[in-house]
Design a protein around this motif. Sequence first.
Motif, mmCIF file in Angstrom:
data_model
loop_
_atom_site.group_PDB
_atom_site.id
_atom_site.type_symbol
_atom_site.label_atom_id
_atom_site.label_comp_id
_atom_site.label_asym_id
_atom_site.label_seq_id
_atom_site.Cartn_x
_atom_site.Cartn_y
_atom_site.Cartn_z
ATOM 1 N N TRP A 88 -0.150 -0.550 -5.728
ATOM 2 C CA TRP A 88 0.086 -0.635 -4.275
ATOM 3 C C TRP A 88 1.291 0.205 -3.870
ATOM 4 C CZ3 TRP A 88 -0.032 -6.733 -4.413
ATOM 5 C CH2 TRP A 88 -1.332 -7.134 -4.719
ATOM 6 N N LEU A 89 2.374 0.076 -4.611
ATOM 7 C CA LEU A 89 3.573 0.860 -4.274
ATOM 8 C C LEU A 89 3.336 2.357 -4.497
ATOM 9 C CD1 LEU A 89 6.464 -1.361 -5.697
ATOM 10 C CD2 LEU A 89 5.977 -0.862 -3.309
ATOM 11 N N THR A 92 1.223 3.654 -1.585
ATOM 12 C CA THR A 92 2.023 3.679 -0.363
ATOM 13 C C THR A 92 3.032 4.820 -0.401
ATOM 14 O OG1 THR A 92 1.828 1.280 -0.298
ATOM 15 C CG2 THR A 92 3.427 2.271 1.174
ATOM 16 N N TRP A 224 4.667 3.715 6.022
ATOM 17 C CA TRP A 224 4.870 2.670 5.001
ATOM 18 C C TRP A 224 4.398 1.312 5.515
ATOM 19 C CZ3 TRP A 224 7.036 3.282 0.062
ATOM 20 C CH2 TRP A 224 7.264 2.089 -0.623
ATOM 21 N N THR A 241 -2.748 -0.074 -0.171
ATOM 22 C CA THR A 241 -1.307 0.105 -0.011
ATOM 23 C C THR A 241 -0.614 -1.245 -0.185
ATOM 24 O OG1 THR A 241 -1.467 -0.229 2.371
ATOM 25 C CG2 THR A 241 -1.668 2.043 1.560
ATOM 26 N N ILE A 242 0.699 -1.240 -0.088
ATOM 27 C CA ILE A 242 1.468 -2.467 -0.309
ATOM 28 C C ILE A 242 1.150 -3.512 0.756
ATOM 29 C CG2 ILE A 242 3.432 -1.538 0.969
ATOM 30 C CD1 ILE A 242 3.622 -3.909 -2.038
ATOM 31 N N SER A 267 8.465 -5.018 -0.732
ATOM 32 C CA SER A 267 7.778 -4.114 0.190
ATOM 33 C C SER A 267 8.732 -3.430 1.166
ATOM 34 C CB SER A 267 6.698 -4.873 0.971
ATOM 35 O OG SER A 267 7.290 -5.792 1.868
#
Length: 293
Positions: A88-89, A92, A224, A241-242, A267
């Motif tokens: 996820w990070l 992103t 973001w 994504t996050i 996050s």
Amino acid sequence: MTTLLTPASVRTQAPPPGRRTGNRLGRLLGYLAMLVASIAVLLPFYWMIVSSLKTNNEVFTLPVTWLPAKPQWHHYVDIWTRSDMTTWLGNTMLLSVAVTFLQVLTGSFAAYGFAKIRFPGRDALFLLYIGTLAVPWQSYMIPQFVLLSKFHLSNTLWAIIAIQAFGALGVFLMKQFYESIPDELVDAARIDGMSEYGIYRRIMLPLSTPALASLALLTLVSTWNDFLGPLLYLRSSDLWTIQLGLRTFISQYSAEYALIMTGSVLSVLPIVVIFLLGQRYFVEGVATTGLKG
């Protein structure tokens, strides 16, 4: 006969005591108001960080424990093993960097054309382009989704990059800054034989560091934190994504409040670090591009 005033003859009168007391009181009230506003803004973030270090039972207990007796640091290890936080990070970060780079590049280049190049219909075209800011994305997101699906970009990271690589806000911000640069400087470069691309790259960009930093930070934060765009286009879990990942994590571990707060801290942490590193340029850019009220 003209009488010249010497510095010794110019005397400044001190304000009366009552006025000085009023100024001090007003300044004190201003500081107090800013202190209350700062606490109101920062308190939820502090509660989120502290909750990430509590046990699940302690998160919502009353009275609120503002400093846990035994911080549960292992939550910051557990969340990496119980979720796909790395993917996820990574997604992103990739989207944020790509979109920010393209927004800064296209926005600054288009703004140079609107600010320093004269051509028929320039002002009308700029007003038309800026007018798109008033159109909410929700009004055309379905036709946009159909169009990108026709190009087979749906369910790929390219879809997010394509819809966010261009923005009217960036063009407006950069144009405001370019107009503060004297036209004589650009005209002198043209007389010396420099091309428009050379003027943009060698003169305008080096002089625009604060505005570029502001645009980059605004775009990075927006990308973001974007939730609706990835929710619409990214269906595969390895593309999440996050923001999408945390939503799924919350639904899976709805009773793991401390772990959810840990994910929330992770996050926002990169954005906070980036802002602290670039806050000087951001404030300077906002002050020189007309974004302040």
